[in-house]
Design a protein around this motif. Structure first.
Motif, PDB file in Angstrom:
ATOM      1  N   PHE A   1      -9.356   6.879 -10.547  1.00 47.24           N
ATOM      2  CA  PHE A   1      -9.348   6.973  -9.096  1.00 47.24           C
ATOM      3  C   PHE A   1     -10.030   5.763  -8.460  1.00 47.24           C
ATOM      4  N   ARG A   2     -11.185   5.378  -8.985  1.00 45.02           N
ATOM      5  CA  ARG A   2     -11.906   4.241  -8.400  1.00 45.02           C
ATOM      6  C   ARG A   2     -11.066   2.969  -8.461  1.00 45.02           C
ATOM      7  N   ALA A   3     -10.386   2.750  -9.583  1.00 46.17           N
ATOM      8  CA  ALA A   3      -9.574   1.533  -9.721  1.00 46.17           C
ATOM      9  C   ALA A   3      -8.408   1.536  -8.736  1.00 46.17           C
ATOM     10  N   ALA A   4      -7.684   2.667  -8.658  1.00 50.27           N
ATOM     11  CA  ALA A   4      -6.532   2.739  -7.760  1.00 50.27           C
ATOM     12  C   ALA A   4      -6.975   2.708  -6.293  1.00 50.27           C
ATOM     13  N   HIS A   5      -8.032   3.434  -5.981  1.00 51.52           N
ATOM     14  CA  HIS A   5      -8.504   3.511  -4.600  1.00 51.52           C
ATOM     15  C   HIS A   5      -9.046   2.168  -4.132  1.00 51.52           C
ATOM     16  N   ALA A   6      -9.698   1.429  -5.032  1.00 52.80           N
ATOM     17  CA  ALA A   6     -10.248   0.121  -4.663  1.00 52.80           C
ATOM     18  C   ALA A   6      -9.141  -0.835  -4.240  1.00 52.80           C
ATOM     19  N   LEU A   7      -8.013  -0.821  -4.945  1.00 52.85           N
ATOM     20  CA  LEU A   7      -6.893  -1.689  -4.577  1.00 52.85           C
ATOM     21  C   LEU A   7      -6.320  -1.294  -3.218  1.00 52.85           C
ATOM     22  N   SER A   8      -6.202   0.016  -2.978  1.00 51.68           N
ATOM     23  CA  SER A   8      -5.684   0.481  -1.694  1.00 51.68           C
ATOM     24  C   SER A   8      -6.620   0.107  -0.553  1.00 51.68           C
ATOM     25  N   VAL A   9      -7.911   0.290  -0.764  1.00 45.49           N
ATOM     26  CA  VAL A   9      -8.886  -0.068   0.273  1.00 45.49           C
ATOM     27  C   VAL A   9      -8.876  -1.563   0.531  1.00 45.49           C
ATOM     28  N   LEU A  10      -8.800  -2.364  -0.526  1.00 48.66           N
ATOM     29  CA  LEU A  10      -8.775  -3.823  -0.362  1.00 48.66           C
ATOM     30  C   LEU A  10      -7.563  -4.260   0.452  1.00 48.66           C
ATOM     31  N   ALA A  11      -6.390  -3.676   0.151  1.00 53.47           N
ATOM     32  CA  ALA A  11      -5.182  -4.023   0.915  1.00 53.47           C
ATOM     33  C   ALA A  11      -5.307  -3.585   2.364  1.00 53.47           C
ATOM     34  N   THR A  12      -5.891  -2.411   2.595  1.00 51.03           N
ATOM     35  CA  THR A  12      -6.056  -1.909   3.956  1.00 51.03           C
ATOM     36  C   THR A  12      -6.989  -2.796   4.762  1.00 51.03           C
ATOM     37  N   VAL A  13      -8.116  -3.154   4.173  1.00 52.66           N
ATOM     38  CA  VAL A  13      -9.092  -3.989   4.877  1.00 52.66           C
ATOM     39  C   VAL A  13      -8.514  -5.370   5.153  1.00 52.66           C
ATOM     40  N   ALA A  14      -7.792  -5.941   4.173  1.00 46.01           N
ATOM     41  CA  ALA A  14      -7.192  -7.257   4.373  1.00 46.01           C
ATOM     42  C   ALA A  14      -6.144  -7.223   5.481  1.00 46.01           C
ATOM     43  N   SER A  15      -5.328  -6.166   5.515  1.00 42.24           N
ATOM     44  CA  SER A  15      -4.333  -6.036   6.587  1.00 42.24           C
ATOM     45  C   SER A  15      -5.014  -5.888   7.943  1.00 42.24           C
ATOM     46  N   ALA A  16      -6.065  -5.053   8.004  1.00 44.73           N
ATOM     47  CA  ALA A  16      -6.789  -4.868   9.260  1.00 44.73           C
ATOM     48  C   ALA A  16      -7.438  -6.169   9.716  1.00 44.73           C
ATOM     49  N   ALA A  17      -7.951  -6.951   8.761  1.00 42.45           N
ATOM     50  CA  ALA A  17      -8.551  -8.235   9.113  1.00 42.45           C
ATOM     51  C   ALA A  17      -7.513  -9.186   9.696  1.00 42.45           C
ATOM     52  N   GLY A  18      -6.294  -9.146   9.148  1.00 41.92           N
ATOM     53  CA  GLY A  18      -5.223  -9.976   9.693  1.00 41.92           C
ATOM     54  C   GLY A  18      -4.852  -9.576  11.106  1.00 41.92           C
ATOM     55  N   LEU A  19      -4.760  -8.259  11.345  1.00 34.26           N
ATOM     56  CA  LEU A  19      -4.448  -7.794  12.695  1.00 34.26           C
ATOM     57  C   LEU A  19      -5.569  -8.135  13.671  1.00 34.26           C
TER      58      LEU A  19
ATOM     59  N   ASN B   1       0.828  -1.208   0.000  1.00 36.00           N
ATOM     60  CA  ASN B   1       0.000   0.000   0.000  1.00 36.00           C
ATOM     61  C   ASN B   1       0.860   1.255   0.000  1.00 36.00           C
ATOM     62  N   LEU B   2       1.913   1.237   0.826  1.00 32.33           N
ATOM     63  CA  LEU B   2       2.796   2.391   0.941  1.00 32.33           C
ATOM     64  C   LEU B   2       3.551   2.671  -0.360  1.00 32.33           C
ATOM     65  N   LEU B   3       4.056   1.616  -0.993  1.00 33.96           N
ATOM     66  CA  LEU B   3       4.956   1.790  -2.129  1.00 33.96           C
ATOM     67  C   LEU B   3       4.269   1.759  -3.487  1.00 33.96           C
ATOM     68  N   VAL B   4       3.077   1.145  -3.573  1.00 32.49           N
ATOM     69  CA  VAL B   4       2.431   0.961  -4.882  1.00 32.49           C
ATOM     70  C   VAL B   4       1.059   1.617  -4.946  1.00 32.49           C
ATOM     71  N   PHE B   5       0.124   1.145  -4.130  1.00 29.28           N
ATOM     72  CA  PHE B   5      -1.268   1.572  -4.273  1.00 29.28           C
ATOM     73  C   PHE B   5      -1.482   3.032  -3.876  1.00 29.28           C
ATOM     74  N   THR B   6      -0.930   3.449  -2.738  1.00 27.47           N
ATOM     75  CA  THR B   6      -1.153   4.825  -2.273  1.00 27.47           C
ATOM     76  C   THR B   6      -0.515   5.855  -3.205  1.00 27.47           C
ATOM     77  N   PRO B   7       0.741   5.696  -3.647  1.00 31.91           N
ATOM     78  CA  PRO B   7       1.284   6.678  -4.600  1.00 31.91           C
ATOM     79  C   PRO B   7       0.469   6.770  -5.885  1.00 31.91           C
ATOM     80  N   LYS B   8      -0.016   5.630  -6.381  1.00 32.07           N
ATOM     81  CA  LYS B   8      -0.840   5.655  -7.579  1.00 32.07           C
ATOM     82  C   LYS B   8      -2.147   6.387  -7.324  1.00 32.07           C
ATOM     83  N   THR B   9      -2.762   6.119  -6.177  1.00 31.83           N
ATOM     84  CA  THR B   9      -4.014   6.793  -5.840  1.00 31.83           C
ATOM     85  C   THR B   9      -3.812   8.292  -5.713  1.00 31.83           C
ATOM     86  N   LEU B  10      -2.748   8.711  -5.033  1.00 31.78           N
ATOM     87  CA  LEU B  10      -2.487  10.136  -4.843  1.00 31.78           C
ATOM     88  C   LEU B  10      -2.174  10.831  -6.165  1.00 31.78           C
TER      89      LEU B  10
END
Length: 215
Positions: A184-202, A131-140
């Motif tokens: 934006f929707r495509a990039a943001h969806a990937l970032s949200v999916l990674a965030t939710v999956a990480s939160a689910a793991g924690l 998310n830090l290196l790929v999805f978030t920079p693309k979204t921003l």
């Protein structure tokens, strides 16, 4: 970049305490067993990662969305979320390393549950790093483009809900805005999916820890 730097310094200090507590000088002449120090580092890093995820993504993110003008919210999130993902990736990776040191899940005698928990922690750290290196920079990057188009149309200085309605109306006659919205929707969806999956793991790991507590 300040927050990731602080996190790196704290992790380096934790490593120094773990492997040479006397030299660090925090425990006087009678340092605790290395296992106790590693447990402390593991709990602090995991709690920091879990707390930062819940607060920055699921609480402050919602507060920003509900209370800030559309473009100010986007700019602020562009500063908050990269720092959050840097902190959570570092802390989750550190907690995974400490968990592996404590349980040695690669040995034949280790339980399947311990192996699964190590996989969960490593996966969560990997998702935050991605998310830090790929999805978030693309979204921003896409957000900056969309903000530029919206400013040209006089959109962006209002609240998020009203701004979304204005965006939808303007997109009916502006091809550039339609393209920016789709990217934006495509990039943001990937970032949200990674965030939710990480939160689910924690969250799953916190359930594992709850089962180990004797209260």
């Amino acid at each position: 970049m300040l927050l990731p730097l602080v996190a790196a310094v704290l992790l380096a200090a934790a490593a120094g305490i773990t492997f040479n507590p006397v030299a660090v000088g925090l425990f006087g002449g009678s340092p605790p067993p290395p296992t106790a120090v590693v447990k402390l580092a593991y709990l602090l890093c995991f709690a920091t990662s879990w707390g930062a995820t819940v607060w920055a993504v699921f609480i402050s993110g919602v507060i920003m969305f509900l209370n800030l003008p559309r473009h100010i919210m986007g700019s602020l999130r562009g500063k908050v979320f990269p720092a959050c993902f840097a902190l959570t990736a570092a802390c989750t990776a550190a907690s995974a390393a400490a968990f592996a040191w404590l349980h040695l899940p690669w040995q034949a005698a280790a339980s399947a549950a311990e192996r699964r928990q190590l996989v969960v922690l490593v996966a969560a750290a990997g998702l935050d790093l991605t998310n830090l290196l790929v999805f978030t920079p693309k979204t921003l990057e896409v957000v900056r483009v969309r903000h530029k188009v919206e400013r040209g149309l006089g959109i962006g200085g209002v609240g998020s809900f009203h701004g979304m309605r204005l965006n939808t109306r303007a997109a009916a006659t502006c091809a550039a805005l339609v393209e920016a919205n789709g990217r934006f929707r495509a990039a943001h969806a990937l970032s949200v999916l990674a965030t939710v999956a990480s939160a689910a793991g924690l969250a799953a790991h916190s359930c594992y820890l709850a089962g180990k507590l004797a209260l």
